[in-house]
Write a protein that holds these residues in place. Structure first.
Motif, PDB file in Angstrom:
ATOM      1  N   TYR A  52       0.840  -1.195   0.000  1.00 22.49           N
ATOM      2  CA  TYR A  52       0.000   0.000   0.000  1.00 22.49           C
ATOM      3  C   TYR A  52       0.875   1.245   0.000  1.00 22.49           C
ATOM      4  N   THR A  53       0.254   2.373  -0.296  1.00 17.72           N
ATOM      5  CA  THR A  53       0.931   3.668  -0.323  1.00 17.72           C
ATOM      6  C   THR A  53       0.228   4.617   0.651  1.00 17.72           C
ATOM      7  N   TYR A  54       1.039   5.423   1.329  1.00 18.25           N
ATOM      8  CA  TYR A  54       0.444   6.457   2.173  1.00 18.25           C
ATOM      9  C   TYR A  54       1.233   7.749   2.004  1.00 18.25           C
ATOM     10  N   VAL A  55       0.582   8.864   2.361  1.00 19.34           N
ATOM     11  CA  VAL A  55       1.179  10.198   2.205  1.00 19.34           C
ATOM     12  C   VAL A  55       1.100  10.924   3.540  1.00 19.34           C
ATOM     13  N   VAL A  56       2.216  11.576   3.930  1.00 21.10           N
ATOM     14  CA  VAL A  56       2.237  12.382   5.153  1.00 21.10           C
ATOM     15  C   VAL A  56       2.588  13.822   4.776  1.00 21.10           C
ATOM     16  N   ASP A  57       2.018  14.762   5.529  1.00 16.92           N
ATOM     17  CA  ASP A  57       2.362  16.163   5.279  1.00 16.92           C
ATOM     18  C   ASP A  57       3.584  16.542   6.097  1.00 16.92           C
ATOM     19  N   LYS A  58       3.981  17.803   5.998  1.00 14.90           N
ATOM     20  CA  LYS A  58       5.213  18.241   6.662  1.00 14.90           C
ATOM     21  C   LYS A  58       5.114  18.183   8.179  1.00 14.90           C
ATOM     22  N   ASN A  59       3.878  18.134   8.693  1.00 10.78           N
ATOM     23  CA  ASN A  59       3.668  18.042  10.142  1.00 10.78           C
ATOM     24  C   ASN A  59       3.504  16.597  10.611  1.00 10.78           C
ATOM     25  N   ARG A  60       3.806  15.643   9.704  1.00 12.56           N
ATOM     26  CA  ARG A  60       3.791  14.205   9.997  1.00 12.56           C
ATOM     27  C   ARG A  60       2.395  13.633  10.127  1.00 12.56           C
ATOM     28  N   HIS A  61       1.379  14.370   9.636  1.00 14.09           N
ATOM     29  CA  HIS A  61       0.028  13.841   9.641  1.00 14.09           C
ATOM     30  C   HIS A  61      -0.224  13.017   8.388  1.00 14.09           C
ATOM     31  N   ILE A  62      -0.897  11.904   8.560  1.00 13.16           N
ATOM     32  CA  ILE A  62      -1.253  11.068   7.408  1.00 13.16           C
ATOM     33  C   ILE A  62      -2.429  11.706   6.688  1.00 13.16           C
ATOM     34  N   ILE A  63      -2.223  12.029   5.408  1.00 18.24           N
ATOM     35  CA  ILE A  63      -3.312  12.638   4.627  1.00 18.24           C
ATOM     36  C   ILE A  63      -3.869  11.667   3.585  1.00 18.24           C
ATOM     37  N   PHE A  64      -3.193  10.525   3.411  1.00 18.96           N
ATOM     38  CA  PHE A  64      -3.741   9.473   2.565  1.00 18.96           C
ATOM     39  C   PHE A  64      -3.255   8.130   3.078  1.00 18.96           C
ATOM     40  N   HIS A  65      -4.193   7.195   3.211  1.00 13.44           N
ATOM     41  CA  HIS A  65      -3.869   5.836   3.648  1.00 13.44           C
ATOM     42  C   HIS A  65      -5.008   4.939   3.205  1.00 13.44           C
ATOM     43  N   LYS A  66      -4.692   3.674   2.897  1.00 14.52           N
ATOM     44  CA  LYS A  66      -5.761   2.763   2.467  1.00 14.52           C
ATOM     45  C   LYS A  66      -6.739   2.488   3.604  1.00 14.52           C
ATOM     46  N   ASN A  67      -6.227   2.577   4.838  1.00 15.36           N
ATOM     47  CA  ASN A  67      -7.094   2.458   6.004  1.00 15.36           C
ATOM     48  C   ASN A  67      -7.584   3.858   6.372  1.00 15.36           C
ATOM     49  N   VAL A  68      -8.819   4.165   6.031  1.00 15.27           N
ATOM     50  CA  VAL A  68      -9.359   5.518   6.201  1.00 15.27           C
ATOM     51  C   VAL A  68      -9.277   5.969   7.657  1.00 15.27           C
ATOM     52  N   GLU A  69      -9.376   5.041   8.586  1.00 16.27           N
ATOM     53  CA  GLU A  69      -9.357   5.405  10.006  1.00 16.27           C
ATOM     54  C   GLU A  69      -8.023   6.021  10.426  1.00 16.27           C
ATOM     55  N   ARG A  70      -6.955   5.768   9.651  1.00 16.76           N
ATOM     56  CA  ARG A  70      -5.647   6.304  10.020  1.00 16.76           C
ATOM     57  C   ARG A  70      -5.399   7.697   9.444  1.00 16.76           C
ATOM     58  N   ILE A  71      -6.281   8.176   8.573  1.00 15.92           N
ATOM     59  CA  ILE A  71      -6.124   9.519   8.009  1.00 15.92           C
ATOM     60  C   ILE A  71      -6.275  10.557   9.120  1.00 15.92           C
ATOM     61  N   GLY A  72      -5.337  11.473   9.186  1.00 20.77           N
ATOM     62  CA  GLY A  72      -5.308  12.487  10.241  1.00 20.77           C
ATOM     63  C   GLY A  72      -4.411  12.098  11.405  1.00 20.77           C
ATOM     64  N   GLU A  73      -4.010  10.822  11.461  1.00 17.23           N
ATOM     65  CA  GLU A  73      -3.138  10.370  12.553  1.00 17.23           C
ATOM     66  C   GLU A  73      -1.739  10.962  12.388  1.00 17.23           C
ATOM     67  N   LYS A  74      -1.119  11.336  13.491  1.00 14.07           N
ATOM     68  CA  LYS A  74       0.231  11.881  13.452  1.00 14.07           C
ATOM     69  C   LYS A  74       1.230  10.748  13.711  1.00 14.07           C
ATOM     70  N   VAL A  75       2.175  10.619  12.793  1.00 18.10           N
ATOM     71  CA  VAL A  75       3.193   9.573  12.906  1.00 18.10           C
ATOM     72  C   VAL A  75       4.330  10.106  13.774  1.00 18.10           C
ATOM     73  N   SER A  76       4.572   9.428  14.877  1.00 19.37           N
ATOM     74  CA  SER A  76       5.584   9.935  15.810  1.00 19.37           C
ATOM     75  C   SER A  76       6.959   9.332  15.536  1.00 19.37           C
ATOM     76  N   GLU A  77       7.124   8.044  15.723  1.00 19.04           N
ATOM     77  CA  GLU A  77       8.428   7.403  15.560  1.00 19.04           C
ATOM     78  C   GLU A  77       8.393   6.472  14.352  1.00 19.04           C
ATOM     79  N   ASN A  78       8.994   6.933  13.301  1.00 18.65           N
ATOM     80  CA  ASN A  78       9.022   6.137  12.078  1.00 18.65           C
ATOM     81  C   ASN A  78      10.234   6.590  11.249  1.00 18.65           C
TER      82      ASN A  78
END
Length: 255
Positions: A52-78
């Motif tokens: 799958y593919t996902y997209v994060v913005d400059k603030n580390r928020h997920i703006i696209f993910h195949k799992n819709v529930e994860r959209i808006g989540e902030k990625v901390s340690e990755n």
């Protein structure tokens, strides 16, 4: 109107005239949790659940993910997200935010400062690689077997004249059951060995014949000695040819 609680990505771009005077801007909105252009571009490029593919913005928020529930989540340690948001593109094997080991390729989108990551579970990816290797081996196995058989046949064909020459040499050369002159030496090296073998044995036979003749003659007169006489008489007897023997006792031949 958008559904309540739906995340929206606002996109704007300024508009200038030919003299670079600001005229206004054009704006639009992407409903991140609805079917949008990101889904059309990114999500439909994968054909299995593990990739799958996902997209994060400059603030580390997920703006696209195949799992819709994860959209808006902030990625901390990755580590993957850290790398792509630093402006670096490439690939790596690393654990994602859920602790799963992934094989990921990533690239930054310079214009929007987004990070785009395409990844797959390592175990699934390796399983597909092993499956591909197995398919390749199985599909090429008949050709490999055929090639091996051809190599074996050619090796036997090449070794055949050499084996015959070796057997002839083992069985006392030109007197063996295998006539070296009749051996088919179809390539240069074997033919050269064959000619050298025959030539060598012919020279040996000529030398032996000369030594045998010398042993039957008197060196001074070149007449047959007793050994020569016995051999001649034996030949006459074998042929049933009548003969007579006259013996002379001659002394002082050198006087």
């Amino acid at each position: 109107m958008s559904p309540v609680g739906n995340l929206i990505l606002s996109v704007t771009a300024p508009v200038f005239d030919d003299n670079k005077r600001y005229l206004g801007f054009v704006g639009g909105a992407i409903y991140l949790q609805e079917d949008n252009i990101l889904n059309q571009i990114l999500d439909k490029r994968h054909h299995n659940e593990s990739a799958y593919t996902y997209v994060v913005d400059k603030n580390r928020h997920i703006i696209f993910h195949k799992n819709v529930e994860r959209i808006g989540e902030k990625v901390s340690e990755n580590r993957i997200v850290d790398t792509v948001l630093s402006g670096v593109s490439g690939s790596m094997i690393a654990k994602n935010s859920l602790g799963l080991e992934m094989i990921a390729g990533y690239a930054p989108a310079q214009l929007t400062n987004w990070g785009i990551v395409s990844q797959s579970h390592k175990s699934v990816a390796l399983e597909k690689v092993y499956g591909t290797i197995t398919d390749v081996v199985l599909s090429t196995l008949p050709l490999m077997v055929l090639t091996l058989l051809i190599i074996i046949l050619l090796a036997m064909k090449i070794a055949e004249p050499l084996a015959s020459l070796a057997q002839a040499l083992k069985e006392e050369g030109l007197d063996s059951k295998i006539d070296p002159r009749k051996i088919t030496a179809w390539y240069f090296e074997a033919d050269y060995l064959k000619k050298a073998f025959i030539s060598s044995h012919e020279r040996i036979e000529q030398t032996i014949l000369k030594l045998d003749q010398d042993s039957q003659n008197v060196q001074l007169t070149q007449l047959l000695n007793r050994r020569g006489m016995e051999k001649a008489l034996a030949t006459f007897k074998a042929c049933s040819q009548p003969f007579a023997v006259l013996a002379l006792d001659i002394d002082h031949l050198s006087g």
